[in-house]
Write a protein that holds these residues in place. Structure first.
Motif, PDB file in Angstrom:
ATOM      1  N   ARG A  33       0.786  -1.235   0.000  1.00 10.30           N
ATOM      2  CA  ARG A  33       0.000   0.000   0.000  1.00 10.30           C
ATOM      3  C   ARG A  33       0.821   1.290   0.000  1.00 10.30           C
ATOM      4  O   ARG A  33       0.265   2.362  -0.189  1.00 10.30           O
ATOM      5  CB  ARG A  33      -0.959   0.017   1.178  1.00 10.30           C
ATOM      6  N   MET A 105      -2.129   1.977 -13.226  1.00  7.84           N
ATOM      7  CA  MET A 105      -1.975   3.422 -13.364  1.00  7.84           C
ATOM      8  C   MET A 105      -0.674   3.777 -14.073  1.00  7.84           C
ATOM      9  O   MET A 105      -0.623   4.716 -14.859  1.00  7.84           O
ATOM     10  CB  MET A 105      -2.014   4.091 -11.991  1.00  7.84           C
ATOM     11  N   GLN A 109       2.355   1.456 -10.087  1.00  3.53           N
ATOM     12  CA  GLN A 109       1.149   1.659  -9.271  1.00  3.53           C
ATOM     13  C   GLN A 109      -0.058   0.975  -9.892  1.00  3.53           C
ATOM     14  O   GLN A 109      -0.329   1.118 -11.087  1.00  3.53           O
ATOM     15  CB  GLN A 109       0.846   3.149  -9.109  1.00  3.53           C
ATOM     16  N   ASP A 111      -4.261   0.556  -9.006  1.00  5.19           N
ATOM     17  CA  ASP A 111      -5.378   0.979  -8.176  1.00  5.19           C
ATOM     18  C   ASP A 111      -6.461  -0.088  -8.218  1.00  5.19           C
ATOM     19  O   ASP A 111      -6.790  -0.604  -9.295  1.00  5.19           O
ATOM     20  CB  ASP A 111      -5.942   2.318  -8.647  1.00  5.19           C
ATOM     21  N   SER A 126      -9.639  -2.192  -1.383  1.00  2.91           N
ATOM     22  CA  SER A 126      -9.558  -1.003  -2.238  1.00  2.91           C
ATOM     23  C   SER A 126      -8.350  -0.147  -1.903  1.00  2.91           C
ATOM     24  O   SER A 126      -7.872  -0.145  -0.770  1.00  2.91           O
ATOM     25  CB  SER A 126     -10.826  -0.160  -2.076  1.00  2.91           C
ATOM     26  N   GLY A 127      -7.859   0.558  -2.915  1.00  7.79           N
ATOM     27  CA  GLY A 127      -6.775   1.501  -2.696  1.00  7.79           C
ATOM     28  C   GLY A 127      -5.677   1.367  -3.730  1.00  7.79           C
ATOM     29  O   GLY A 127      -5.785   0.608  -4.689  1.00  7.79           O
ATOM     30  N   SER A 128      -4.623   2.111  -3.513  1.00  6.54           N
ATOM     31  CA  SER A 128      -3.463   2.083  -4.400  1.00  6.54           C
ATOM     32  C   SER A 128      -2.423   1.126  -3.832  1.00  6.54           C
ATOM     33  O   SER A 128      -2.224   1.056  -2.617  1.00  6.54           O
ATOM     34  CB  SER A 128      -2.841   3.473  -4.524  1.00  6.54           C
ATOM     35  N   TYR A 129      -1.773   0.406  -4.729  1.00  6.70           N
ATOM     36  CA  TYR A 129      -0.711  -0.531  -4.368  1.00  6.70           C
ATOM     37  C   TYR A 129       0.499  -0.201  -5.230  1.00  6.70           C
ATOM     38  O   TYR A 129       0.359   0.099  -6.409  1.00  6.70           O
ATOM     39  CB  TYR A 129      -1.159  -1.972  -4.599  1.00  6.70           C
TER      40      TYR A 129
END
Length: 138
Positions: A33, A105, A109, A111, A126-129
């Protein structure tokens, strides 16, 4: 007649190769994350970061000590650098399905958005990795 057979065979070959090519560009490597978590995993080992309750993302799904989501079906989008993923998630004494959108992305990255209800305190899957270069699974 010969042209129809050739066109049909060409369409079948193209259809058979497109999902494989798209699957090759799916999640590769280990993602976390934040870049800070990646740095900690590189320095102290991935086990120490997971012991703190963090989750990592690989092509197989999400992994943690007491939580995992196995990716069951990965369907590539045709007009975006993304996929729809069905997953079976489990934690001690509880299992549940999840459906995710996965969008690349950039090269480092990814998402993810889950259909499950999330909160600021518990973002779920959920979220950005972010790609953790130099970090390997134990």
């Amino acid at each position: 007649m010969r042209e129809h057979v050739f066109l049909a065979a060409s369409a079948l070959i193209l259809a058979a190769t497109l999902p494989a090519a798209a699957a090759d560009s799916f999640v590769t490597g280990i993602y976390m994350r934040s870049q800070e978590l990646c740095a900690a995993a590189k320095k102290s080992g991935i086990e120490s970061v997971l012991e703190e309750g963090n989750v990592l993302l690989t092509e197989r799904g999400f992994e943690s000590y007491e939580y995992n989501c196995e990716f069951l079906n990965v369907t590539p989008a045709t007009r975006a650098p993304g996929w729809v993923v069905t997953a079976l998630c489990q934690e001690p004494g509880y299992a549940f399905p999840d459906v995710l959108s996965v969008i690349k992305m950039n090269d480092t990255q990814i998402d993810i958005a889950s259909v499950r209800t999330t909160t600021e305190e518990d973002p779920g899957n959920s979220g950005s990795y972010y790609l953790c270069e130099g970090v390997e699974m134990p």
